[in-house]
Design an enzyme around this catalytic site. Structure first.
Site: not given
Ligand SMILES: Nc1ncnc2c1ncn2[C@@H]1O[C@H](COP(=O)(O)OP(=O)(O)O)[C@@H](O)[C@H]1O
Ligand SMILES: Nc1ncnc2c1ncn2[C@@H]1O[C@H](COP(=O)(O)OP(=O)(O)O)[C@@H](O)[C@H]1O
Ligand SMILES: [Mg+2]
Ligand SMILES: [Mg+2]
Ligand SMILES: [Mg+2]
Ligand SMILES: [Mg+2]
Lengths: 335, 214, 335, 214
Positions: C60, C222
């Site tokens: 991320h 995700h």
């Protein structure tokens, strides 16, 4: 198959992007009335200060428009996607950036840009604005060292513009600003690899084809073919190939320092960029060269192209001071 | 064929615009191989802007020169890129070549074509054989002038120009580029036609067709 | 077909990424000896200061590790790609961040993260470190308003962590830091759309499939499925769909100000983000809400996923001050 | 079947590692549908770390409890995620359940299986029917205990556990998830087997196989 983009009218992407930029950074940026493609730094131009005007095609954001701000560029002429801006907005930028001490045009060395900026320089001359042009030519893959002047300007732009903008911000003389700009360019070396293409908003088609296991060495930031097609290698091998080319011509000696830029062409994430940076540090350690500072991220993109470039700027006392000089741009800050 | 009026020039630009629009995708694909894949987009943007500007012009009240100057300004500001300065300069020189005339006969049109090629070359500094649009425009201008000299009529002059342009464009396929983005490719440019030369043929064919409609 | 990445050993990506980060930002960051997954701010932890520990899965970036630095997080526990870090590095972070006044754990609300951070909190308790946990739950797409506590934490993290870190940096009491953290989360609303998937270094396979004309509304960071599959719309329509959801529950009134984050999930370029931001400004203008500041770029990514999210943080005097408080992180600076 | 030694447990973990490695891709794909596509990666990383740690252990000089504790620590630190705390807790409880023993008979192994499921549930707070690995582990534990109670031998106990686990895993396909990433999908999770339940079956089958090798 068409690519997917979050846009409205493909012919309005530049207009709408600039509206979004102005809405996001009203304290830093403004557009010349009736000339929206001429973006000016609110706190940049000052009487007696040499003005720095940059510009080029869109699709490389944050290059070029993101580098407008106090301490860096005073104004930026914004072209269509991958197309030089026409003379009109460049002239408006020159007028806005001129504090009486003249302006320097800095942009990547592409035929289209040269024609448009030269036409604008003529027009500016007619309005008694002193103009000098410094082309960026940092892409080592685009021509051999002996033809350095023929090379393209790519990601190294940010370092080169930064140094020139700092000289201007320090109120240096026109000659000193121009000299600093040329020196910054001469000290900057970039090379990149592309793994997957991007697509233009108007075509929504990949702008080049590349095999599922291949990479293009030295790909230009507009998807122009590079120097060779090879099978994709590991990050370390790719970094080594790039650094071998740069080390071969960068006149650095043990104890010297460099600024490092590991740049994403668009889709390559920070994780991969830092894995490349890891190797850059290892290689520099091996030859006894220090890192003054590292910038890792998306600094000069080709829309959503997949790939990365590595830039080294060989520093001396003057360039170090210019690089560390504060700047406050919408998409690039040094404090 | 009667002389070309300003209205005839406006028709000509509309014909060019339609022809480019139709070949847009192919031109961008050619540019994708040895350039940056936007030539079709640039040319279409340019001629759309030209036609928008000319639509706002009162053709009856203007002369050929101001039609060409209007076209030059519109094309330049809409496009930029390489094509912008090259075609804008061409249009300005064409306008200058027929300054003072209310309508254009064969000689004036031939002079315009010659002036366009000359203007482009001064702007871009490209010689023949450097794999650019000049490889279409220069032979086209020579052919138009030669045809005029040996007495062919306007249709004949333009036909010869188009034929010379296509031959010139075809010839770029085997060239290494010395100007433009492709200049950095070396031998990798061989085997691909230059997009600017390809679009030049489309433009010249549309000029012949558009003026023929008079 | 396998995806292409500039990596070396897929099982070493986190180790090598962290080595690259340390090489790039040695003045700001360090790793706990023998615990490389515990990254600590050199100038963060101080005696008497409440420590802020963040963490989560990798992939991320710049979230989470990029937000470690003075004025923001004191330490970050780094997990594998899309996987919570184990208790061990979290405990090391707690020790490093603890200046005697206790530490606050802040991370996105995911079951795996909760289990690991709770185990670490138990262990920290055994070492007499006071720990309190504040989960981020800004993803409006992941549960209805009445189940706000069940929501995922996504891109809004950066605003929420920033506010909490500022409270800690201002040496506020443990209770005040915790209250500020919860308040920041309650005032933050995010929703995103995904256009194309990413792929994990170990699989090099797309982590979800999506049709050539489709987008996924409310996709998790995700790649977890979102709330709906729809045909791709224009940027304005997408922004409207997101803002309608946010406006429906954000308790804002005319004259209020918000902080705006338009975030790329990875591959969506700045051009498209600013086109989205243009619409955000138009919609806020319509309802008389001002923009205190805008952040546009890659702040919370899913590797190279294509898509974007919009976050609004509803500001009051306290949150405004906390957001404007300076911070100096490797990948996020406010000055 | 003779009692299980520490060496037998080491063999068991190697068998589990091989089985997971073989199914890695399928597990990540299952996770891709209703989760984040990494479950196979996580489980493989975990058992590789366990086997590396056990390889450094002198099996002869250690007891079953410390084998399980070593496995727990290694799995937890290599994985994190959801699987990490769940399996690490399970291994620790299994170790505690056989504390003091040098080798394990049928009852001890059954007690281990029961302790593992219990530990997982305490860690994850998931009930049956919430579409998690518990839907495989809880029935497996019950089946092992029931088989033991009615006098089946170790092989029989483990066979019943595996059968119950597969039935439980199959059943997750029709469930809506109440725990884990899939919990936010509502009805969109229906029709897809839970990856954690699927991996539980692989683990239990490998346990049966691995201990059978004694
Ligand atoms: N110096 C030049 N002189 C003449 N034509 C040129 C020159 N440079 C480029 N061209 C022409 O321009 C074409 C590319 O135009 P275009 O794609 O619109 O611009 P850009 O290369 O800036 O994207 C080339 O195919 C070539 O024919
Ligand atoms: N609270 C819980 N209790 C039991 N099992 C759980 C729980 N949460 C998730 N799981 C299991 O974990 C699996 C996902 O594991 P994994 O993919 O390794 O972790 P993550 O979801 O963090 O990526 C799910 O399929 C589910 O079976
Ligand atoms: Mg172009
Ligand atoms: Mg082009
Ligand atoms: Mg995960
Ligand atoms: Mg998972």
């Amino acid at each position: 198959m068409k690519t997917k983009k979050l846009i409205n009218d493909p012919d309005a992407v530049i207009k709408e992007m600039l509206e979004g930029i102005m809405a996001a950074h009203p304290a830093l940026l403004t557009q010349v009335p009736d000339h929206p493609r001429a973006v000016v730094a609110r706190h940049g131009p000052r009487p007696g200060k040499v003005g720095l005007v940059i510009g080029g095609g869109s699709g490389h954001e944050p290059t070029f428009v993101g580098f407008v701000g106090r301490g860096l560029a005073d104004a930026c002429a914004v072209g269509n996607v991958f197309a030089s801006p026409p003379p009109d907005p460049i002239l408006e930028c020159a007028k806005a950036a001129n504090g009486g001490a003249g302006v320097i045009f800095m942009y990547g060395n592409y035929g289209g840009d040269v024609m448009n900026f030269d036409m604008a320089a003529e027009l500016a001359g007619m309005e008694d604005i002193r103009v000098s042009t410094v082309l960026t030519t940092d892409d080592v893959a685009s021509a051999p060292p002996e033809r350095r002047a023929d090379r393209r300007g790519v990601a190294g732009n940010v370092f080169i513009f930064k140094a020139a903008g700092a000289a201007c911000d320090k109120m240096c003389s026109f000659e000193d600003c121009e000299r600093a700009a040329r020196k910054a360019n001469d000290h900057t070396f970039t090379m990149g690899v592309a793994l997957a293409p991007c697509s233009l908003p108007q075509t929504l088609k990949h702008n080049f084809e590349i095999g599922p296991e291949d990479m293009e060495i030295g790909m230009g930031i507009h998807g122009e073919p590079g120097v060779a097609r090879e099978k994709l290698k590991t990050a370390d091998r790719v970094a080594d190939d790039i650094l071998d080319r740069i080390f071969a011509e960068m006149p650095a000696k043990r104890g010297d320092n460099v600024a490092v830029l590991v740049n994403s062409l668009g889709s390559t994430p920070l994780m991969e960029l830092y894995i490349l940076h890891r190797r850059v540090k290892q290689r520099l350690d091996q030859i006894g060269i220090g890192i003054h500072g590292s910038w890792v991220g998306s600094y000069c993109t080709s829309l959503e192209m997949t790939g990365a470039s590595i830039t080294l700027m060989l520093l001396d006392a003057e360039l170090t001071e210019l690089l560390d000089h504060p700047c406050d741009c919408a998409m690039f800050k040094v404090s | 064929m009667t002389d070309i009026t300003t209205a005839g020039l406006v028709t000509m630009f509309r014909t060019i615009g339609a022809a480019i629009e139709a070949e847009k995708a192919r031109l961008s694909e050619l540019d994708g191989v040895i350039g940056d894949a936007d030539h079709g987009v640039s040319m279409a943007m340019g001629f759309n802007a030209v036609n928008d500007a000319l639509a706002r012009l009162d053709a009856a009240a203007t002369d050929p020169t101001s039609v060409m100057n209007t076209a030059a300004k519109a094309f330049l500001n809409a496009v930029g890129a390489s094509a912008g300065p090259l075609y804008a300069t061409a249009f300005m020189r064409a306008g200058a070549a027929v300054k003072g005339r209310a309508s254009l006969d064969r000689d004036a049109v031939a002079a315009m074509i010659v002036a366009m090629a000359k203007g482009m070359q001064e702007r871009g500094k490209a010689e023949r054989g450097e794999k650019t649009m000049m490889d279409a425009w220069l032979p086209a201008a020579e052919a138009a002038e030669a045809a005029r000299a040996c007495g062919k009529d306007l249709t004949g002059c333009l036909a010869d120009a188009v034929a010379a342009a296509s031959a010139g464009a075809e010839a770029t396929t085997s060239m290494v580029a010395a100007k433009g983005r492709a200049a950095r490719l070396g031998d990798r440019a061989i085997g691909h036609m230059d997009p600017g030369a390809a679009s030049a043929v489309i433009v010249l064919r549309a000029i012949a067709e558009g003026l023929g409609q008079e």
